[in-house]
Motif scaffolding. Structure first.
Motif, PDB file in Angstrom:
ATOM      1  N   UNK A 196      90.536  24.376  23.174  1.00 39.97           N
ATOM      2  CA  UNK A 196      90.973  24.312  24.556  1.00 39.97           C
ATOM      3  C   UNK A 196      90.340  23.107  25.249  1.00 39.97           C
ATOM      4  N   UNK A 197      91.199  22.254  25.823  1.00 38.57           N
ATOM      5  CA  UNK A 197      90.758  21.057  26.525  1.00 38.57           C
ATOM      6  C   UNK A 197      91.151  21.205  27.993  1.00 38.57           C
ATOM      7  N   UNK A 198      90.254  20.840  28.869  1.00 39.76           N
ATOM      8  CA  UNK A 198      90.504  20.947  30.299  1.00 39.76           C
ATOM      9  C   UNK A 198      90.321  19.597  30.971  1.00 39.76           C
ATOM     10  N   UNK A 199      91.293  19.179  31.780  1.00 40.24           N
ATOM     11  CA  UNK A 199      91.103  18.031  32.662  1.00 40.24           C
ATOM     12  C   UNK A 199      90.443  18.569  33.920  1.00 40.24           C
ATOM     13  N   UNK A 200      89.188  18.198  34.127  1.00 31.64           N
ATOM     14  CA  UNK A 200      88.438  18.685  35.280  1.00 31.64           C
ATOM     15  C   UNK A 200      88.645  17.711  36.423  1.00 31.64           C
ATOM     16  N   UNK A 201      89.563  18.030  37.309  1.00 33.34           N
ATOM     17  CA  UNK A 201      90.005  17.130  38.371  1.00 33.34           C
ATOM     18  C   UNK A 201      88.999  17.005  39.514  1.00 33.34           C
ATOM     19  N   UNK A 202      88.211  18.020  39.751  1.00 31.81           N
ATOM     20  CA  UNK A 202      87.268  18.003  40.865  1.00 31.81           C
ATOM     21  C   UNK A 202      85.852  17.939  40.300  1.00 31.81           C
ATOM     22  N   UNK A 203      85.167  16.797  40.407  1.00 32.63           N
ATOM     23  CA  UNK A 203      83.852  16.654  39.764  1.00 32.63           C
ATOM     24  C   UNK A 203      82.792  17.551  40.389  1.00 32.63           C
ATOM     25  N   UNK A 238      86.225  21.357  25.284  1.00 32.40           N
ATOM     26  CA  UNK A 238      85.929  19.974  25.670  1.00 32.40           C
ATOM     27  C   UNK A 238      86.561  19.705  27.027  1.00 32.40           C
ATOM     28  N   UNK A 239      85.963  18.766  27.766  1.00 36.52           N
ATOM     29  CA  UNK A 239      86.411  18.468  29.122  1.00 36.52           C
ATOM     30  C   UNK A 239      86.815  17.002  29.221  1.00 36.52           C
ATOM     31  N   UNK A 240      88.049  16.769  29.673  1.00 32.34           N
ATOM     32  CA  UNK A 240      88.548  15.416  29.898  1.00 32.34           C
ATOM     33  C   UNK A 240      88.211  14.991  31.321  1.00 32.34           C
ATOM     34  N   UNK A 241      87.690  13.779  31.457  1.00 33.20           N
ATOM     35  CA  UNK A 241      87.243  13.308  32.771  1.00 33.20           C
ATOM     36  C   UNK A 241      87.944  12.042  33.253  1.00 33.20           C
ATOM     37  N   UNK A 242      88.875  11.503  32.501  1.00 32.34           N
ATOM     38  CA  UNK A 242      89.556  10.278  32.929  1.00 32.34           C
ATOM     39  C   UNK A 242      90.632  10.646  33.936  1.00 32.34           C
ATOM     40  N   UNK A 243      90.215  10.777  35.194  1.00 34.07           N
ATOM     41  CA  UNK A 243      91.176  11.091  36.244  1.00 34.07           C
ATOM     42  C   UNK A 243      90.762  10.394  37.530  1.00 34.07           C
ATOM     43  N   UNK A 244      91.560  10.533  38.556  1.00 33.90           N
ATOM     44  CA  UNK A 244      91.328   9.777  39.783  1.00 33.90           C
ATOM     45  C   UNK A 244      90.220  10.332  40.669  1.00 33.90           C
ATOM     46  N   UNK A 245      89.562  11.431  40.285  1.00 39.13           N
ATOM     47  CA  UNK A 245      88.473  11.951  41.113  1.00 39.13           C
ATOM     48  C   UNK A 245      87.104  11.917  40.438  1.00 39.13           C
ATOM     49  N   UNK A 246      87.041  11.628  39.147  1.00 37.08           N
ATOM     50  CA  UNK A 246      85.756  11.635  38.449  1.00 37.08           C
ATOM     51  C   UNK A 246      84.751  10.709  39.122  1.00 37.08           C
ATOM     52  N   UNK A 247      85.204   9.590  39.640  1.00 40.01           N
ATOM     53  CA  UNK A 247      84.309   8.625  40.272  1.00 40.01           C
ATOM     54  C   UNK A 247      84.155   8.791  41.769  1.00 40.01           C
ATOM     55  N   UNK A 248      84.552   9.922  42.335  1.00 38.52           N
ATOM     56  CA  UNK A 248      84.491  10.122  43.784  1.00 38.52           C
ATOM     57  C   UNK A 248      83.084   9.985  44.369  1.00 38.52           C
ATOM     58  N   UNK A 249      82.048  10.176  43.556  1.00 38.04           N
ATOM     59  CA  UNK A 249      80.671  10.075  44.044  1.00 38.04           C
ATOM     60  C   UNK A 249      79.926   8.942  43.343  1.00 38.04           C
ATOM     61  N   UNK A 250      80.689   7.932  42.936  1.00 39.52           N
ATOM     62  CA  UNK A 250      80.111   6.742  42.338  1.00 39.52           C
ATOM     63  C   UNK A 250      79.491   6.995  40.972  1.00 39.52           C
ATOM     64  N   UNK A 251      78.754   6.001  40.509  1.00 37.86           N
ATOM     65  CA  UNK A 251      78.138   6.087  39.188  1.00 37.86           C
ATOM     66  C   UNK A 251      77.153   7.249  39.092  1.00 37.86           C
ATOM     67  N   UNK A 252      76.395   7.478  40.157  1.00 36.12           N
ATOM     68  CA  UNK A 252      75.438   8.587  40.156  1.00 36.12           C
ATOM     69  C   UNK A 252      76.174   9.925  39.996  1.00 36.12           C
ATOM     70  N   UNK A 253      77.324  10.048  40.629  1.00 35.83           N
ATOM     71  CA  UNK A 253      78.124  11.260  40.506  1.00 35.83           C
ATOM     72  C   UNK A 253      78.693  11.442  39.110  1.00 35.83           C
ATOM     73  N   UNK A 254      79.156  10.347  38.503  1.00 34.64           N
ATOM     74  CA  UNK A 254      79.669  10.427  37.126  1.00 34.64           C
ATOM     75  C   UNK A 254      78.550  10.889  36.197  1.00 34.64           C
ATOM     76  N   UNK A 255      77.379  10.306  36.358  1.00 40.86           N
ATOM     77  CA  UNK A 255      76.243  10.711  35.520  1.00 40.86           C
ATOM     78  C   UNK A 255      75.898  12.189  35.727  1.00 40.86           C
TER      79      UNK A 255
END
Length: 182
Positions: free
Chosen positions: A42-49, A82-99
């Motif tokens: 099962x793979x999930x696109x997690x749209x809201x970081x 597994x979680x897919x993160x390539x979406x338009x909200x993953x970077x909403x909180x900048x690099x620190x948020x992605x980390x």
């Protein structure tokens, strides 16, 4: 051999300002669980970081969405592999948020792909194996909303045509939905 992979799209907890509790999460997904259990993976696109109050949203048009870290329990309930993160909200909180998202998922035992500490990590596919067969899954965005700079976290945003050209040129780049390594 048949391998069943379920792709769940765009899960987010955008309008929840507090954690509603495990029982609510279990009820919310109860009708879907039989379907999820039929899949091998099962793979999930997690749209809201995932984000905490100390993370500052980037300036952009449109909302900067976030999910409280406690909502990771929903991934457990659904049996996400597994979680897919390539979406338009993953970077909403900048690099620190992605980390933060990557660390939170990894600490919960969830591999993530489509984003990483750098663009090279973001390009790496996730591997599923069953009965000696291996499938690689890649998640990419179809556009990039901000310019990358050295040292920035990566979010896989190459256009399909760019991936094809890079592969054809002999450069070792992952591409497509199910790329296979030789």
């Amino acid at each position: 051999m048949i391998m069943k992979i379920l792709f769940a799209s765009d899960l987010g907890f955008r309008y929840f300002d507090s954690y509603v509790g495990n029982e609510y999460i279990e009820r919310a997904f109860s009708d879907l669980l039989p379907l999820f259990k039929q899949a091998d993976f099962r793979i999930l696109n997690f749209e809201t970081p995932f984000a905490t109050d100390d993370l500052v949203p980037i300036t952009k048009s449109g909302p900067s969405t976030r999910a409280l870290p406690e909502y990771i329990y929903a991934l457990e309930v659904m049996g996400i592999d597994a979680v897919a993160l390539a979406n338009n909200h993953t970077g909403d909180f900048g690099d620190e948020g992605v980390r933060f998202v990557l660390e939170h998922l990894h600490s919960g035992g969830y591999p993530a792909f489509g984003a990483g500490e750098n663009i090279g990590e973001a390009y790496l596919p996730h591997a599923f194996e069953k009965d000696g067969e291996r499938v690689l899954v890649l998640r990419k965005r179809v556009w990039n909303s901000r310019k990358r700079k050295a040292g920035s976290c990566g979010i896989f945003s190459r256009q399909s045509g760019e991936i094809y050209k890079e592969r054809k040129s002999g450069r070792r780049v992952c591409g497509g939905l199910f790329p296979r390594r030789k």
